[in-house]
Each structure stands twice: as structure tokens, then as C-alpha cells.
Design an enzyme around this catalytic site. Structure first.
Site, short mmCIF file in Angstrom:
data_model
loop_
_atom_site.label_atom_id
_atom_site.label_comp_id
_atom_site.label_asym_id
_atom_site.label_seq_id
_atom_site.Cartn_x
_atom_site.Cartn_y
_atom_site.Cartn_z
N SER A 162 -26.75 -1.24 -15.25
CA SER A 162 -28.39 -1.20 -15.03
C SER A 162 -28.84 -1.26 -16.26
O SER A 162 -29.36 -2.74 -15.71
CB SER A 162 -28.50 0.24 -15.61
OG SER A 162 -29.99 0.92 -15.90
N ASP B 207 -30.33 8.50 -7.34
CA ASP B 207 -30.81 8.11 -8.51
C ASP B 207 -32.18 8.31 -8.78
O ASP B 207 -32.64 7.79 -8.77
CB ASP B 207 -30.33 6.10 -8.45
CG ASP B 207 -30.18 5.62 -10.16
OD1 ASP B 207 -30.86 6.25 -10.32
OD2 ASP B 207 -29.59 5.06 -10.23
N HIS C 217 -27.57 8.95 -11.99
CA HIS C 217 -27.72 7.20 -12.24
C HIS C 217 -26.73 6.82 -13.77
O HIS C 217 -25.11 6.39 -13.03
CB HIS C 217 -28.97 7.17 -13.35
CG HIS C 217 -29.01 5.64 -13.29
ND1 HIS C 217 -29.20 4.50 -12.49
CD2 HIS C 217 -28.81 5.23 -14.83
CE1 HIS C 217 -29.32 3.12 -13.35
NE2 HIS C 217 -29.22 3.32 -14.87
#
Length: 474
Positions: free
Chosen positions: A211, A361, A393
Site C-alpha cells: 500500500s 480492493d 485491501h
């Protein structure tokens, strides 16, 4: 922009690992903490010495040993060192930041290390991982505190691990070029540091990040061939990658995760990033409400940012006077275009890459990651792209840990296949034995957490306040 340490999955993981740590404490009790660690803004260690601007990028400016800990309270049984090093701002001027190196006490491989890019996703230096790692640190950044648990997996595998404060001295969250140079210069500093006991002056390196950490990792991979070609980098593992900040902005705006956007705007406008051009522009369009949100983001870390701006919009006229037309403004477009991975052929990774992303996601658009895969492959990179068809996610970071560790091992061994390939993983469980018996309790806990969590991370936001309280009360 950010990820699952703010979620119920991470709540369960924290409880599992705290239970393990507390069990250990019965056998080895801690002495009371005599003093709190100093925050970066007041800690002299973070201030570079006079004349440092003349040094080469990656030069070590200052070192110290620290006592590393979980949540600022529970000792981590590793050797830990911090290095202040010279790196580079977006405009090419000198800045300085810190990396933290961790070495297993027994059996460490001394010819290699893993560079672990924590997704701290915040625009205040109190959120720096280096501070949150220290014994006695008030846990201001839950992401750094909890992702430190994943870092332990690599230590358990026998790797030395370095974790840079890649956002630099003014916590510039989101500008990928600055973060990428911060990662590469951190690698230079760690490679040159004798205190970790390397057996070679050119240790092999693999970079990992998820991320927000994948912004730093992806851009470091992109810039290496031009900025730091001498480094012996063997591979990169990047998951949930924000490859296109405009795409992420539009995707996450006005959702429960929109709180990351004021922090990103504030980070992009920091002096070491695009402050010269973006700062005056934002000042000319920001509303009083918008300014209050930017000021808040400049003062707090990710969890508070999420709670403060959930289901609000930076693309509304209540935040800034242009409304949705912001995304078409030439100044804004210029800055955002400079932060699209894979846009230019000369910014293609020269070491093999593992990209992994959830098809569903809910924070970082899958389409941007698949476009990055296509772009890098068309320019000759070797990329393995794994799609997780189940989960969102947060769960994908956890599900991807065994595969990421396997990739790191293969990259160090030089056995990653060249060229590009893609595959889809539909299983939403973690094999407790995937990383060996020593890590079975951790992965069993992850499996239990994922089962409770549910697919697509449906309850991702619901436990934020509880988790924040759980950690900060210590």
C-alpha cells in the site's frame, strides 16, 4: 494510500501477538520504562550536522543504537541501530532522514538485507516508523506499530531488515519520487554501515512494501537504474500499489477511507516535495473547512485522519473552490502526472518484481495496478502479477505474506523467472505451515482473523477506535 492495520483483521492480529508477547513476559519480566522516547521534532538525532549538504546521497551522518519494542512497551529481542543519512528532495536539494536496521541475535545472514517500507501514510513526523519502534515511544502511528509485526516474519527468516523513514524530514506522504530516493539512499547507508556486521561491502537487497509502502517501493524500483545503479538489488515485492495518485484520489474520495486524501495533499505540498508549485496553488483555492482538514492531517497520524474525514470529499467545493475540476487544473495535473508509475520507459525496474493486488480492493484501484503491470512489461521488466480474487485491501496484505516471503527468498537466490507472468489466487485462507513451524502461531492467528473478518473487508472501518485505544493506552 493506506491499508488494513486500521481494521478488525489487525485487531485480531494484535490480540494474538500481544498474547504471545505477554506469555513471554511471564518468563522475562520488563523493568519499568524510565523515560519516554523523544519525538522526532525535538530529538537532536534527527537534525543533520552543518555542511551535510555537501555529502553524497546515502552518506551516513549520525548513528545510534536503540532498544526496539512492540507498541513502545514490549522488548523486541533483536539488535537495532538507527542511521541519519543524507537523501534528496524532489527538486534535487539535500535533506536528511532516518532508517532503522534490525539484526536477529542468532543466525543472521550477513551478506544481504531486506528493505521493509512501512506504510505509515501520514504527514506528521511523530508518525515516523523510527520513533514508533523505540522503547518508550508513545504509539502515535498504529500502522507502523502493527506492521512491525509483519517485519518480524523477515527477521524470523534470518534476514537483517532495514526500515526507512522514506517520507523525509517533513513527513511528505505520497510524493513517490521523493520516497523512492529516500528508500534507495537508505539502502546505500545501510550497505555502508559496519555496525550491522555485514560480511561484504555490497550486500544483496530485496525491497518489500504494501500500500503506502508500495508507493515507496515501486518508485525506488523505478528510479534505481538512474539514481542508484550500484546497489545490489535482487528484487522488489509490492502489494496494493497506488500506481496512479489521481486514480486513487477519485476512487477513494467520499468513502470511509477518504481521510487519507487530506494527508496526501498536505504531504505533496511539503517543502521537500512540491511545495514551491503546489503550496501557493492550494492556498489560492482552499476553503476554511479544507484548511482545517489539512491542518489536522499535518498534526495527526493515519487512524485519526480516517476518522476525521470519513465519507467526505476533497473534490467538493466545500473543501476547495474548484470542486471536481481540481483534477483538470494544469498545476494539479502536472504534479500528479509526475507521480504515475510506469509512465516513462526509462523508469522501469531492472530487478524482478512481484506485484500483488486484490481484484476487489476497496482503497487502491485494481485497474491502476494492472496498467502498471502492462507498462512495466512492455518496457522489458520482469514482473510476476498475482491477483487475489477473494478479499479486500487489508486481507490481501495478510494473505500475501507467505508469497512475498517466498519471492524474497527466490530473489536472493537468483531463481526468479525472467519475463512477465500473471496468476489468480482464489483461496482466502492462510496456510499455517506456509512459513514453517516457528511461525505457525502467527499464521494460525491470521487465519482465524481472516475467517472472522469476512470477504471484501466488509467491516474494515468498524474497529478503528477500539484498536487505537488498545494500543495507545500503553
Amino acid at each position: 494510500m493506506s491499508f488494513g492495520p486500521s481494521s478488525p483483521v489487525w485487531h485480531q492480529l494484535v490480540l494474538v501477538l500481544l498474547a504471545l508477547a505477554i506469555t513471554e513476559l511471564h518468563a522475562r519480566p520488563l523493568k519499568p520504562i524510565a523515560a519516554r522516547a523523544s519525538v522526532p521534532a525535538t530529538d537532536p538525532f534527527y537534525q543533520p550536522p552543518a555542511g551535510y549538504e555537501a555529502e553524497e546521497p546515502g552518506t551516513i551522518l549520525r548513528t545510534r543504537s536503540i532498544v526496539a519494542s512492540f507498541f513502545g512497551l514490549l522488548l523486541d529481542a533483536v539488535e537495532a541501530h538507527q542511521l541519519l543519512y543524507r537523501t534528496t528532495a524532489v527538486n534535487g536539494t539535500a535533506i536528511a532522514t532516518v532508517t532503522t536496521g534490525f539484526k536477529p541475535l542468532l543466525g543472521a545472514a550477513t551478506d544481504r538485507f531486506v528493505s521493509f517500507q512501512t506504510a505509515y501514510d501520514s504527514s506528521d513526523t511523530v508518525c515516523d516508523p523510527s520513533y514508533n519502534y523505540e522503547l518508550g515511544a508513545v504509539q502515535t502511528d498504529i500502522i507502523s506499530a502493527v506492521e512491525f509485526l509483519i517485519l518480524q516474519v523477515y527477521l524470523a527468516e534470518g534476514y537483517i531488515v532495514a526500515a526507512p523513514d522514506y517520507e523525509g524530514p517533513d513527513a511528505a506522504f505520497a510524493p513517490g519520487r521523493l520516497e523512492g530516493m529516500g528508500v534507495l539512499d537508505g539502502m546505500r547507508a545501510v550497505s555502508a554501515y559496519t555496525g550491522l556486521g555485514f560480511s561484504t561491502t555490497t550486500p544483496a537487497i530485496v525491497g518489500v512494501g504494501y500500500s503506502g509502502g508500495a508507493i515507496a517501493s515501486g518508485w525506488a524500483a523505478s528510479l534505481q537504474s538512474d539514481y542508484a545503479p550500484e546497489l545490489s538489488i535482487k528484487g522488489w515485492a509490492a502489494g496494493g500499489t497506488p500506481a496512479n495518485l489521481t486514480g486513487t484520489t477519485v476512487f477513494v474520495d467520499n468513502t470511509v477511507f477518504s481521510g487519507f486524501l487530506p494527508a496526501a495533499l498536505d504531504g505533496l505540498a511539503k517543502p521537500s516535495a512540491y511545495g514551491a508549485e503546489l503550496g501557493p496553488f492550494i492556498e489560492s483555492i482552499i476553503t476554511p473547512l479544507g484548511q482545517s482538514k489539512l491542518t489536522f492531517a499535518n498534526t495527526y497520524c493515519a487512524v485519526e485522519d480516517i476518522l476525521n474525514f470519513a465519507e467526505q470529499s476533497v473534490l467538493s467545493t466545500s473543501f476547495q473552490s474548484l470542486g471536481y475540476d481540481l483534477v483538470y487544473d494544469p498545476t494539479f495535473v502536472s504534479v500528479m502526472q509526475q507521480n504515475i508509475m510506469g509512465l516513462y520507459a526509462n523508469e522501469t525496474p531492472i530487478a524482478p518484481v512481484l506485484l500483488y493486488h486484490a481484484a476487489l480492493d476497496e482503497i487502491i484501484p485494481y485497474a491502476n495496478a494492472s496498467t502498471l503491470f502492462d507498462s512495466w512489461c512492455s518496457n522489458g521488466a520482469s514482473v510476476q502479477f498475482t491477483t487475489y480474487g477473494s478479499g479486500g485491501h487489508a486481507t490481501t496484505e495478510l494473505l500475501g505474506v507467505p508469497a512475498a516471503v517466498e519471492f524474497v527468498e527466490a530473489a536472493f537466490a537468483g531463481t526468479v523467472a525472467s519475463g512477465c507472468s500473471s496468476n489468480t489466487v482464489l483461496d482466502s485462507t492462510v496456510d499455517p505451515l506456509a512459513l514453517g513451524l516457528d511461525l505457525e502461531p502467527l499464521l494460525t492467528g491470521l487465519l482465524d482473523a481472516l475467517v472472522r473478518f469476512g470477504e471484501q473487508d466488509a467491516n474494515l472501518i468498524s474497529d478503528l477506535a477500539i484498536l487505537e485505544t488498545l494500543i495507545t493506552v500503553t
